[in-house]
Scaffold this active site. Structure first.
Site, short mmCIF file in Angstrom:
data_model
loop_
_atom_site.label_atom_id
_atom_site.label_comp_id
_atom_site.label_asym_id
_atom_site.label_seq_id
_atom_site.Cartn_x
_atom_site.Cartn_y
_atom_site.Cartn_z
N ASP A 180 -9.70 -5.72 -4.18
CA ASP A 180 -9.04 -4.73 -3.46
C ASP A 180 -10.06 -3.60 -3.42
O ASP A 180 -10.28 -2.89 -4.48
CB ASP A 180 -7.74 -4.40 -4.18
N SER A 224 0.84 -1.01 0.02
CA SER A 224 -0.03 -0.05 -0.21
C SER A 224 0.80 1.19 0.08
O SER A 224 1.76 1.53 -0.83
CB SER A 224 -0.94 0.09 1.07
N HIS A 276 -7.67 -5.99 0.38
CA HIS A 276 -6.31 -5.08 0.20
C HIS A 276 -5.34 -5.57 1.25
O HIS A 276 -4.02 -5.35 0.73
CB HIS A 276 -6.68 -3.71 0.43
#
Length: 233
Positions: free
Chosen positions: A173, A85, A211
């Site tokens: 995601d 991320s 995610h």
């Protein structure tokens, strides 16, 4: 055992901080340890117990220092940047600084759930969808991040990197759409002189990795990235 630098961070700052002790991050570290890697995971400045104020320049400076600290103690071990991320932008930032200013090519970079840039991410992530229709969204949100030194241009960085790159993204995601990972892969592959060193693995939505859980709760997928890491030795 190899040495992997795992650059992981939370995406919020509050009393209930998401940090390296969050369950899915602990699971990730265990997965890497079980795969015969040493892992160094950090909370960035301004996150969890780390002092200071968040900034792109500050994050990059801190991880660059950490990289040199590790290399001074690891002799000839392979050092891998694993960014998840927000950490993907920091990983490519540091790798680019090392190449352009020190002539150092990072051994390998794994980008899990990456974005092309923070600006692009803010303009496409589901949480901002309702606000995009209002006048001033670009100026108040997107331009403000630029002025606050928050760019994290993965798309620009990968064009100049020579390291092997593996991109991992899940179709479900809900934070950063998989379109970011696909676009970043195309940019990196087109820029690479050794296209086979740039790889992309997409995981179907039916797996439910979302995610946060792609690398930590996907034992059947572990061989994919492990094979990549073994190939760089």
């Amino acid at each position: 055992m190899e040495l992997a630098l795992a650059f992981v961070t939370g995406l919020q700052r509050s009393c209930n901080l998401i940090d390296v002790a969050t369950s899915h991050r602990v699971s990730f570290i265990k997965v890497m340890s079980d795969s015969d890697f040493h892992v160094l995971a950090v909370d960035y400045r301004g996150y969890a117990d780390s002092t200071g104020q968040p900034s792109e320049t500050g994050f990059t400076t801190d991880i660059l220092y950490l990289y040199h600290w590790v290399k001074a103690r690891s002799r000839n071990s392979t050092v891998i940047f694993w960014g998840h991320s927000l950490g993907t932008g920091i990983s490519t930032n540091v790798a680019r600084v090392l190449k352009e200013k020190e002539g150092v090519i990072v051994d390998a970079i794994v980008l899990e759930a990456p974005y092309t840039s923070i600006r692009d991410a803010a303009a496409t992530i589901p949480v901002t969808k309702i606000y995009r229709q209002f006048p001033g969204f670009e100026y108040l949100i997107l331009d403000t991040m630029e002025r606050a030194d928050m760019r994290f241009c993965n798309d620009r960085n990968v064009q100049v990197l020579s390291s092997p790159i593996l991109i991992l993204h899940s179709e479900d995601d809900g934070m950063i759409p998989i379109s970011h990972g696909k676009k970043l892969y195309e940019i990196a592959r087109n820029a690479s002189q050794k296209k086979e060193t740039v790889q992309f693995i997409a995981f179907p939505a039916s797996k439910g990795f979302g995610h946060d859980y792609l690398s930590s709760k996907a034992p059947n997928c572990r061989p994919y990235w492990k094979d990549f890491l073994q190939s760089i030795k």
